[in-house]
Scaffold this motif. Structure first.
Motif, PDB file in Angstrom:
ATOM      1  N   MET A   1       0.996  -1.054  -0.032  1.00 47.40           N
ATOM      2  CA  MET A   1       0.007  -0.231  -0.006  1.00 47.40           C
ATOM      3  C   MET A   1       0.687   1.240  -0.071  1.00 47.40           C
ATOM      4  O   MET A   1       1.919   1.378   0.844  1.00 47.40           O
ATOM      5  CB  MET A   1      -0.767   0.113   1.198  1.00 47.40           C
ATOM      6  N   ASN A   2       0.462   2.131  -0.944  1.00 45.35           N
ATOM      7  CA  ASN A   2       1.246   3.491  -1.010  1.00 45.35           C
ATOM      8  C   ASN A   2       0.710   4.491   0.168  1.00 45.35           C
ATOM      9  O   ASN A   2      -0.495   4.456   0.414  1.00 45.35           O
ATOM     10  CB  ASN A   2       0.936   4.271  -2.265  1.00 45.35           C
ATOM     11  N   ILE A   3       1.745   4.843   0.885  1.00 47.33           N
ATOM     12  CA  ILE A   3       1.343   5.815   2.000  1.00 47.33           C
ATOM     13  C   ILE A   3       0.433   7.141   1.720  1.00 47.33           C
ATOM     14  O   ILE A   3      -0.221   7.657   2.289  1.00 47.33           O
ATOM     15  CB  ILE A   3       2.590   6.377   2.844  1.00 47.33           C
ATOM     16  N   LYS A   4       0.558   7.649   0.172  1.00 51.08           N
ATOM     17  CA  LYS A   4      -0.331   8.596  -0.318  1.00 51.08           C
ATOM     18  C   LYS A   4      -1.711   8.210  -0.239  1.00 51.08           C
ATOM     19  O   LYS A   4      -2.602   9.411  -0.204  1.00 51.08           O
ATOM     20  CB  LYS A   4       0.140   9.096  -1.583  1.00 51.08           C
ATOM     21  N   TYR A   5      -2.085   7.203   0.048  1.00 55.29           N
ATOM     22  CA  TYR A   5      -3.476   6.894   0.159  1.00 55.29           C
ATOM     23  C   TYR A   5      -4.205   6.722   1.565  1.00 55.29           C
ATOM     24  O   TYR A   5      -4.849   6.502   1.922  1.00 55.29           O
ATOM     25  CB  TYR A   5      -3.928   5.753  -0.666  1.00 55.29           C
ATOM     26  N   LEU A   6      -3.228   6.821   2.460  1.00 50.87           N
ATOM     27  CA  LEU A   6      -3.442   6.929   3.901  1.00 50.87           C
ATOM     28  C   LEU A   6      -4.727   7.636   4.483  1.00 50.87           C
ATOM     29  O   LEU A   6      -5.564   7.288   4.969  1.00 50.87           O
ATOM     30  CB  LEU A   6      -2.216   6.992   4.821  1.00 50.87           C
ATOM     31  N   PRO A   7      -4.608   9.045   3.986  1.00 45.57           N
ATOM     32  CA  PRO A   7      -5.934   9.955   4.434  1.00 45.57           C
ATOM     33  C   PRO A   7      -7.060   9.271   3.625  1.00 45.57           C
ATOM     34  O   PRO A   7      -8.125   9.342   4.593  1.00 45.57           O
ATOM     35  CB  PRO A   7      -5.589  11.381   3.694  1.00 45.57           C
ATOM     36  N   TYR A   8      -7.130   8.729   2.406  1.00 41.64           N
ATOM     37  CA  TYR A   8      -8.171   8.349   1.828  1.00 41.64           C
ATOM     38  C   TYR A   8      -8.876   7.058   2.637  1.00 41.64           C
ATOM     39  O   TYR A   8      -9.979   7.002   2.882  1.00 41.64           O
ATOM     40  CB  TYR A   8      -7.769   7.632   0.300  1.00 41.64           C
ATOM     41  N   ILE A   9      -7.993   6.358   3.058  1.00 41.87           N
ATOM     42  CA  ILE A   9      -8.190   4.938   4.063  1.00 41.87           C
ATOM     43  C   ILE A   9      -8.805   5.232   5.307  1.00 41.87           C
ATOM     44  O   ILE A   9      -9.871   5.046   5.846  1.00 41.87           O
ATOM     45  CB  ILE A   9      -7.015   3.905   4.108  1.00 41.87           C
ATOM     46  N   ILE A  10      -8.219   6.439   5.929  1.00 41.20           N
ATOM     47  CA  ILE A  10      -8.819   6.953   7.294  1.00 41.20           C
ATOM     48  C   ILE A  10     -10.104   7.366   7.170  1.00 41.20           C
ATOM     49  O   ILE A  10     -11.073   7.057   7.931  1.00 41.20           O
ATOM     50  CB  ILE A  10      -7.503   7.845   8.064  1.00 41.20           C
ATOM     51  N   LEU A  11     -10.286   8.117   6.155  1.00 42.74           N
ATOM     52  CA  LEU A  11     -11.597   8.812   5.897  1.00 42.74           C
ATOM     53  C   LEU A  11     -12.725   7.974   5.569  1.00 42.74           C
ATOM     54  O   LEU A  11     -13.674   8.058   6.105  1.00 42.74           O
ATOM     55  CB  LEU A  11     -11.547  10.191   4.974  1.00 42.74           C
ATOM     56  N   GLN A  12     -12.373   6.917   4.917  1.00 41.92           N
ATOM     57  CA  GLN A  12     -13.431   5.918   4.521  1.00 41.92           C
ATOM     58  C   GLN A  12     -13.670   5.221   5.784  1.00 41.92           C
ATOM     59  O   GLN A  12     -14.756   4.780   5.965  1.00 41.92           O
ATOM     60  CB  GLN A  12     -12.647   4.881   3.673  1.00 41.92           C
TER      61      GLN A  12
END
Length: 149
Positions: A1-12
């Motif tokens: 997993m790419n760290i740049k998607y962390l905000p996306y995952i947290i918001l989901q």
């Protein structure tokens, strides 16, 4: 997993938690299917002939048998890829709408799919056009446009 998607995952998992939990249940039911990470989402290639998005979980058919690919001169792979972009657009609707996602997008889309006229594109409905737009914006790839399904 790419760290740049962390905000996306947290918001989901916070703002979009209702649909993401529903998606997790569907994911667990579909554990034997093929899964891939797609731009922060988890895409499952399931045996049903339609796509659905629940939070950060996307479910699409591995082949485009249900879609009129020949009519548009698209290969099954291109239709599948376009459907993935479309369903990914729904994940951004989930991020924007949070707990209102089912009321504004999910339920109206299901009703639209059941009652739309033959020959009318499923993707002409406001929620589906919006998902196409968001999917294209956040992936840089083509979505379903007004393909007739």
């Amino acid at each position: 997993m790419n760290i740049k998607y962390l905000p996306y995952i947290i918001l989901q998992w916070t703002w979009g938690n209702i649909q993401t939990l529903a998606g997790l249940v569907m994911f667990l039911i579909s554990m034997r299917e093929k899964h891939v990470f797609y731009k922060g989402a988890i895409a499952t290639f399931w045996k049903r002939p339609y796509g659905i998005s629940l939070g950060m979980f996307v479910f699409i058919p591995p082949k485009a048998r249900f879609y009129n690919a020949d009519k548009y001169h698209f290969s099954e792979d291109e239709i599948r890829d376009r459907l993935l972009v479309h369903e990914y657009g729904h994940t951004y609707q989930s991020l924007l709408l949070g707990p209102l996602y089912f009321v504004i997008v999910g339920i109206p889309s299901v009703i639209w799919g059941m009652f739309k006229k033959p020959g009318q594109s499923y993707f002409s409905f406001y929620a589906e056009k919006w998902a196409n737009h968001l999917g294209e914006k956040f992936t840089g790839c083509k979505s379903m446009e007004m393909i007739d399904i």
